[in-house]
Design an enzyme around this catalytic site. Sequence first.
Site, mmCIF file in Angstrom:
data_model
loop_
_atom_site.group_PDB
_atom_site.id
_atom_site.type_symbol
_atom_site.label_atom_id
_atom_site.label_comp_id
_atom_site.label_asym_id
_atom_site.label_seq_id
_atom_site.Cartn_x
_atom_site.Cartn_y
_atom_site.Cartn_z
ATOM 1 N NE ARG A 149 70.627 -11.990 -21.915
ATOM 2 C CZ ARG A 149 70.581 -13.326 -21.966
ATOM 3 N NH1 ARG A 149 71.441 -13.988 -22.743
ATOM 4 N NH2 ARG A 149 69.707 -14.006 -21.244
ATOM 5 C CG HIS A 244 67.069 -5.832 -23.955
ATOM 6 N ND1 HIS A 244 68.171 -6.661 -23.980
ATOM 7 C CD2 HIS A 244 66.160 -6.462 -23.164
ATOM 8 C CE1 HIS A 244 67.952 -7.720 -23.224
ATOM 9 N NE2 HIS A 244 66.733 -7.632 -22.736
ATOM 10 C CE1 TYR A 279 60.099 -10.165 -25.069
ATOM 11 C CE2 TYR A 279 60.890 -12.133 -23.959
ATOM 12 C CZ TYR A 279 61.085 -10.838 -24.384
ATOM 13 O OH TYR A 279 62.261 -10.201 -24.098
#
Length: 300
Positions: A149, A244, A279
């Site tokens: 992050r 991101h 994902y």
Amino acid sequence: MGWDKELKDYRYYLKLEKKLSDNTVRAYLHDLSQIADYMEREFSIAEPELVTAGQIEMFLSHLYDTGVEKATQARVLSGIKSFFNYLMLNDRIEALPTEFIDAPKIGRKLPDVLSFDEVNAIIGSVDLSNRFGHRNKAMLETLYSCGLRVSELVTLRISDLFFKDGFIRVIGKGDKQRLVPVSSMAVRLIEYYLDQRASLPVDEHHADTLFLNNKGKGLTRVMVFHIIRECAKAAGITKKISPHTFRHSFATHLLAGGASIRQVQEMLGHESILTTEIYTHLDRESLRGSIEHHHPLSDY
């Protein structure tokens, strides 16, 4: 007790008991200040204990009428529910006014993902003749190859680097620590940057901070966003990307390369595997596109 006192106590609860990050706490309190202002303005309710379910629904309708997106409405409602759960746990209220209020239905938006070649193009576009070129290249390589992050990247410390063991220590949400494998390329770029960093001014409060700005202090998230945007522009990448996007791309590429979803969950520091599952959808989308492009019957 009034809104100010309850929100102040709630802030301590989020920080000390829930151990949420400063950014998350600020976001919660910002949303709750909106409903506090609304309740005092529209209904003269100075104490959250007096709020009813109907009034909360009217506040959510107010958000809708002012053009607030459904995802934001859902986030605000989640914060409101958390706050009233806290009030109930502390015997401030006897029943939850939020119990039967449902969040708005929102579609699951898949994040933009860069191809491996696009990632390399962005990192390769860094101008190494620039004073901070080696910092920027090391930073982007670390962001992608470790799936960080942006908040984890800018708070990364020199004392978090365990290159001999092949890991870096990452401080994630809620100050939770995890060890993440670091690529040999990232190691080389960071070490080269550290050689240069030794000749740069360093603020005494940021002596252990890895990536520094021109004043010797830590980078901000906005600065990282700006660097990525400039590098993407130089590489001719027209996709709308952010720090991101590198994290999304990292996770997607891992799954496509054969990593298990549990491994990806651990690398990303997701508390719930449900967060990581998005994902798998991205990987299936990629598979579908590949089949449509290459299968001999795809035109039929």
